[in-house]
Enzyme design. Sequence first.
Site, PDB file in Angstrom:
ATOM      1  N   GLU A  49       6.995 -11.630  15.266  1.00  0.00           N
ATOM      2  CA  GLU A  49       7.696 -10.155  15.582  1.00  0.00           C
ATOM      3  C   GLU A  49       9.044 -10.071  15.842  1.00  0.00           C
ATOM      4  O   GLU A  49       9.794  -9.277  15.435  1.00  0.00           O
ATOM      5  CB  GLU A  49       6.860  -9.390  16.652  1.00  0.00           C
ATOM      6  CG  GLU A  49       5.401  -9.217  15.794  1.00  0.00           C
ATOM      7  CD  GLU A  49       5.083  -8.250  14.839  1.00  0.00           C
ATOM      8  OE1 GLU A  49       6.070  -7.882  14.324  1.00  0.00           O
ATOM      9  OE2 GLU A  49       3.998  -8.495  14.361  1.00  0.00           O
ATOM     10  N   CYS A 204       5.260   2.434  -0.596  1.00  0.00           N
ATOM     11  CA  CYS A 204       5.951   3.607  -0.228  1.00  0.00           C
ATOM     12  C   CYS A 204       7.159   3.363   0.256  1.00  0.00           C
ATOM     13  O   CYS A 204       7.547   3.579   1.424  1.00  0.00           O
ATOM     14  CB  CYS A 204       4.957   4.559   0.937  1.00  0.00           C
ATOM     15  SG  CYS A 204       5.744   6.127   1.022  1.00  0.00           S
ATOM     16  N   CYS A 211       3.327   6.203  -6.249  1.00  0.00           N
ATOM     17  CA  CYS A 211       2.424   6.885  -5.666  1.00  0.00           C
ATOM     18  C   CYS A 211       1.256   6.939  -6.778  1.00  0.00           C
ATOM     19  O   CYS A 211      -0.054   7.311  -6.298  1.00  0.00           O
ATOM     20  CB  CYS A 211       2.797   8.666  -5.768  1.00  0.00           C
ATOM     21  SG  CYS A 211       4.344   8.841  -4.765  1.00  0.00           S
ATOM     22  N   CYS A 214      -0.882   4.501  -4.858  1.00  0.00           N
ATOM     23  CA  CYS A 214      -1.082   4.915  -3.081  1.00  0.00           C
ATOM     24  C   CYS A 214      -2.352   5.440  -3.037  1.00  0.00           C
ATOM     25  O   CYS A 214      -2.719   6.269  -3.583  1.00  0.00           O
ATOM     26  CB  CYS A 214       0.118   5.870  -2.798  1.00  0.00           C
ATOM     27  SG  CYS A 214       0.056   6.002  -1.205  1.00  0.00           S
ATOM     28  N   CYS A 220      -1.235  13.187   0.834  1.00  0.00           N
ATOM     29  CA  CYS A 220       0.245  13.118   1.120  1.00  0.00           C
ATOM     30  C   CYS A 220       0.919  14.608   0.723  1.00  0.00           C
ATOM     31  O   CYS A 220       0.929  15.120  -0.303  1.00  0.00           O
ATOM     32  CB  CYS A 220       1.018  12.028   0.308  1.00  0.00           C
ATOM     33  SG  CYS A 220       2.830  11.925   0.729  1.00  0.00           S
TER      34      CYS A 220
END
Length: 302
Positions: A49, A204, A211, A214, A220
């Site tokens: 991370e 996205c 889309c 998605c 959305c």
Amino acid sequence: MPCPAPRTPAAERVADALIPWYREHARDLPWRGEAFLHSFGAWGVLVSETMLQQTPVTRVIPHLAAWLERWPTPAALAAATPAEVVHQWANLGYPRRALWLHRAAGSIVAEHGGRIPRDVDALLALPGVGEYTARAVAVFAFGDRHPVVDTNTRRVIARVVHGREQPHPPARRDLDEMAELLPDDDQDAAAVNAAMMELGATVCGARSADCAHCPLAAECAWHRNGHPAGEDRRRRQARYEGSDRQARGAVLRALRAASAHALPVDAVLADWPDAAQRDRAIQSLVDDGLVEAFAHELRLPR
DNA sequence: CTCCGGGCTC
DNA sequence: GAGCCAGGAG
């Protein structure tokens, strides 16, 4: 653990669509799956991370493997010198992260018995660990239930929930908005956190939104409203070419190439066009603890 | 809010 | 050339 926020029906639909999509489409990254967690545990998560802060996944992967092979525990890293750590960081960028990780390892050994803390506030107290990284470790290493918010998550929330193409600059409120999307179950909540980041990274995107593929298209607000442009509140990034940052990078690259050996000051960026900028860069590197300066020589810090 | 790497893509 | 990237600190 924060008390679960009440979930709206829309939030439940988002989670219900996200979890199966994630199981089916998540990229096969080294820090996903049991092998990694079993071998490196929370330390591997903290290292990955940290490397992933502002550095793309594809560039992190090879460096992460090498790092964990060399320093498989916080105690191993804490025993290294800053010079070794900065050298191993190589060209990942933002090398202060390497020093912060080194100092965090020292703190983990000194204050936590060599084990990565599970508590978010204890994680936040570690150098180089902020709101994102602390919760990422608590969620992805320990399986606890917290909102994890990165640049991908902010963008997906801006579009799905608020109908805006671009998110506002990071704010505390982002954590609450993500928390409202999390299922009660710890594992499901972790999956939703990971899926929001994955969706932003692969579907996205900042530049392109696919889309048609998605899982949240039906939910959305931005898609439903026909992809309105909206006002762009993003801050412009400073030019890198000719910047102090570029000069710092060049100085450090020269010192890494010299390994742990000292170099004459005059030999470091001797042909840099702006001498004042070169000296300013060196001084700031010394201030950060990334470089040690002597009368006429520079080297990585021991 | 500004600074802090470096590589890749549009 | 400009924007973007599993952000964090001062």
